[in-house]
Design a protein around this motif. Sequence first.
Motif, PDB file in Angstrom:
ATOM      1  N   GLU A   1      -7.974   4.929  15.931  1.00 55.86           N
ATOM      2  CA  GLU A   1      -8.746   5.756  16.274  1.00 55.86           C
ATOM      3  C   GLU A   1      -8.595   6.812  15.859  1.00 55.86           C
ATOM      4  O   GLU A   1      -9.390   7.883  15.009  1.00 55.86           O
ATOM      5  N   ARG A   2      -7.231   6.868  14.536  1.00 62.01           N
ATOM      6  CA  ARG A   2      -6.779   7.526  13.505  1.00 62.01           C
ATOM      7  C   ARG A   2      -7.674   7.149  12.060  1.00 62.01           C
ATOM      8  O   ARG A   2      -7.651   7.521  11.054  1.00 62.01           O
ATOM      9  N   ASN A   3      -7.930   5.462  12.020  1.00 62.43           N
ATOM     10  CA  ASN A   3      -8.669   5.258  11.427  1.00 62.43           C
ATOM     11  C   ASN A   3      -7.652   5.093  10.377  1.00 62.43           C
ATOM     12  O   ASN A   3      -8.342   5.503   8.348  1.00 62.43           O
ATOM     13  N   SER A   4      -6.751   4.280  10.569  1.00 61.98           N
ATOM     14  CA  SER A   4      -5.256   4.414   9.909  1.00 61.98           C
ATOM     15  C   SER A   4      -5.229   3.686   8.618  1.00 61.98           C
ATOM     16  O   SER A   4      -5.953   2.134   9.123  1.00 61.98           O
ATOM     17  N   PHE A   5      -4.518   3.339   7.624  1.00 64.57           N
ATOM     18  CA  PHE A   5      -4.176   1.779   6.897  1.00 64.57           C
ATOM     19  C   PHE A   5      -2.826   1.281   5.664  1.00 64.57           C
ATOM     20  O   PHE A   5      -2.422   2.479   6.338  1.00 64.57           O
ATOM     21  N   PHE A   6      -2.929   0.718   5.855  1.00 62.71           N
ATOM     22  CA  PHE A   6      -1.383   0.606   5.160  1.00 62.71           C
ATOM     23  C   PHE A   6      -1.596  -0.495   4.360  1.00 62.71           C
ATOM     24  O   PHE A   6      -2.182  -1.445   4.260  1.00 62.71           O
ATOM     25  N   ASN A   7      -0.713   0.228   3.163  1.00 56.95           N
ATOM     26  CA  ASN A   7      -0.181  -0.152   1.853  1.00 56.95           C
ATOM     27  C   ASN A   7       1.166  -1.766   1.871  1.00 56.95           C
ATOM     28  O   ASN A   7       2.060  -0.774   2.377  1.00 56.95           O
ATOM     29  N   ILE A   8       1.120  -2.516   1.919  1.00 57.36           N
ATOM     30  CA  ILE A   8       2.461  -2.968   1.662  1.00 57.36           C
ATOM     31  C   ILE A   8       3.047  -2.991  -0.156  1.00 57.36           C
ATOM     32  O   ILE A   8       2.487  -3.396  -1.034  1.00 57.36           O
ATOM     33  N   PRO A   9       4.136  -2.146  -0.038  1.00 60.09           N
ATOM     34  CA  PRO A   9       4.206  -2.060  -1.805  1.00 60.09           C
ATOM     35  C   PRO A   9       5.235  -2.865  -2.715  1.00 60.09           C
ATOM     36  O   PRO A   9       5.132  -4.051  -1.982  1.00 60.09           O
ATOM     37  N   ILE A  10       4.758  -3.347  -3.777  1.00 61.43           N
ATOM     38  CA  ILE A  10       4.973  -3.921  -4.125  1.00 61.43           C
ATOM     39  C   ILE A  10       6.907  -4.761  -3.978  1.00 61.43           C
ATOM     40  O   ILE A  10       7.090  -5.763  -4.399  1.00 61.43           O
ATOM     41  N   TYR A  11       7.856  -4.165  -3.682  1.00 63.67           N
ATOM     42  CA  TYR A  11       8.835  -4.432  -3.608  1.00 63.67           C
ATOM     43  C   TYR A  11       9.337  -4.691  -2.547  1.00 63.67           C
ATOM     44  O   TYR A  11      10.023  -5.306  -1.628  1.00 63.67           O
ATOM     45  N   GLN A  12       8.097  -4.830  -1.149  1.00 65.07           N
ATOM     46  CA  GLN A  12       8.072  -5.820  -0.078  1.00 65.07           C
ATOM     47  C   GLN A  12       7.682  -7.175  -0.024  1.00 65.07           C
ATOM     48  O   GLN A  12       7.291  -7.731  -1.093  1.00 65.07           O
ATOM     49  N   ARG A  13       8.917  -8.232   0.091  1.00 66.15           N
ATOM     50  CA  ARG A  13       8.397  -9.818   0.407  1.00 66.15           C
ATOM     51  C   ARG A  13       7.252  -9.587   0.832  1.00 66.15           C
ATOM     52  O   ARG A  13       6.381  -8.796   1.524  1.00 66.15           O
ATOM     53  N   LEU A  14       5.816 -11.092   0.133  1.00 66.55           N
ATOM     54  CA  LEU A  14       4.361 -11.095   1.188  1.00 66.55           C
ATOM     55  C   LEU A  14       4.795 -11.200   2.258  1.00 66.55           C
ATOM     56  O   LEU A  14       4.549 -10.520   3.192  1.00 66.55           O
ATOM     57  N   TYR A  15       4.809 -12.256   3.021  1.00 62.13           N
ATOM     58  CA  TYR A  15       5.551 -12.995   4.566  1.00 62.13           C
ATOM     59  C   TYR A  15       5.501 -14.371   4.041  1.00 62.13           C
ATOM     60  O   TYR A  15       5.838 -14.541   3.759  1.00 62.13           O
TER      61      TYR A  15
END
Length: 677
Positions: free
Chosen positions: A25-39
């Motif tokens: 509802e807030r129209n939020s978006f999320f970014n996974i930083p490069i230092y994070q493992r992918l999955y």
Amino acid sequence: MILSQIENKPLDIKSELVTLQSYTERNSFFNIPIYQRLYVWNEVQINTLLWDLHNAINEKSYYLGGIMLSKNTDNYDLIDGQQRFTTLWLIGYVLKNALSDFLYFIENKEKRGRITFSIRDFANEYFQNPSQQVFSDKDAEQELQPVTEALKTITRFFEENNISEEEKEKLSEFIFKKVQLIATTIPPSTDENRLFEVMNNRGVQLQHHEILKGELLNEIKFDEDYFVYAKLWEACSLMDEYIEKNIKEVAGLSWKELTFSSDEEEREVGLPTDIKSIIRTKLSSKNRNDADRSSLLKILTENKWEEPDENEEDYGYDSGQIRSIISFPMFLLHCLRVFLFKKQKEGFKVNNIEIKEKKMLQIFHESFFQFIKSSGIPRAELVKEFLDLLWLARVQFDKQVIKWVQNEDTERHSIKRLYLNKDALQRRELDTNEGFALLQSMLYHSQQIVTHYWLTPFLYHLTQNNGTKANYNYLRKLDNAMFCSNIQGDLRERSWELIGKDLNNIEYDINVLDKHKGTGYWSYWFYKLDFILWYYRTNFLLFEGFLDQQDQWNEYRMTAKNSVEHISPQNPKDYDDNLVWNEKDSVENKNRKINDFGNLVLLAKNINSEYSNKIFTVKKSEFEAKSKSKRIDSLKSALIFEHRIWSWEKCQAHREKMKDLFNKYLLETRSSNNNLN
């Protein structure tokens, strides 16, 4: 600097309770930083979450822990919690319905994903349409393999558990509106890389069992054994190593301090019964100061490892690579059930708690802490009693309960005992434990991985009986009583009723095998039959004239199987002569014969897909070819495919023979002592 800021909280940090709906509802978006493992989540973790969500669908809410964010211009950087968050996105991709708006924001026919990945363009491209993705880059395909496997796992979960479209729609809405997270947002000026490193190294974001540890130890902060119990807890909490290695490292002990002196003769050993006095002596030599007890933060974030004396000559140690069949929070809940049952035996009124890992802290607050407040017994005394039970149960758990044991490129269930010779300690498998381990493996594969209620009465038995010979016999009786009797109630109620109970007078009931349930049969009945066939393998194969299969049957192992296959197919080919029905049968009678237990086997999903509606002779030849190059994956199948042809008469005969074996096993187990295979 950053750690100081976190502990003293001068930063402008905002925490709030959020849902996927609120972010959408807030129209939020999320970014996974490069230092994070992918999955990196595996099948067990994903299925555990899916079962938890499925079981919580009628509750008011479901708490999934915390995430940490940093607000950028038009999105949030996910500093912590991205594995859970990405898993929710993948579940949403499979379920759609209410979760569709969380997946993508669509404006003017342009689609923007709500999760993106810094620098990793190949990941962003994949998440735009996972089901249509074709990889041209091998490196990208390899890095995204855990994601593609996760989608397959989620899809299989709904297919194999026969979850209807209506249920999926309801679950989608529940996840969208009712799954809650604590979102902590830090200022944009914070050094995210350094903060991520601090969190990983120092455990600032505490797990629920770490919070519970602090609350329990706070009840005994003036006790002389305060630090001793802290070490015992730490050793118990590390489930993917054996307890002797854990306590050695967390308390800074040597192997010689943990075992008796050895000689040339190799022998099985255990941990000393006076472990607390050994740790107490070690800690006293380090001059622990009472002032250290005042800080709960120190309890939770201090270095867990004590350094042993490097100059002291010590034994070698080898345990191999292992992992536990349950998590530490699950283990805590089973131990709590044992503790509460013991209090019930003493005359106290207690509740039969559930095994629900995500609610572990709440369950402890509502049961254990309420009990110690109202019991009239000093609180510190009861906390120490529980921690003593936790240690005892963990020692027995590592001695008597299966673990996943790494063997070259594969894992299998096994029980390893601790042996000591002149120079080394070693965890080793014993042939005499083979049936004991296979029975537990059967229970593991046939029960919900998020509960394993059979473990509560079994752990109670292990903490009351130090001997090992009777444990296999007890577990056979417990298994029969929990799953093959007329005892009423769900598994939570049945397991509670059976704790400490005399199991020799249980009335058994296997009438379900006559019910013609087809794919509605519980997988347990197939797993249990395979165990019984293995148990009687020598005499059975001799009687049936199949002695050439002895070696293969000896090597049989339980594996994950969840798909019921019809030997005589539901939709046969026109030229298939090996059918259990004929054209004169009514539709009702045809379905009854096709869905007879004798015409069914339990297979892995991929094998069932391969069999499909193939005729009997083709299935037989494919099974025999695979069995020559690999282990037999179903002993029931092996018996059926010994037949040259398949018919209703052979199906009936097979079913009756299997029922006779069931009854023989149940009756012999009830009257047996310790003379086991």
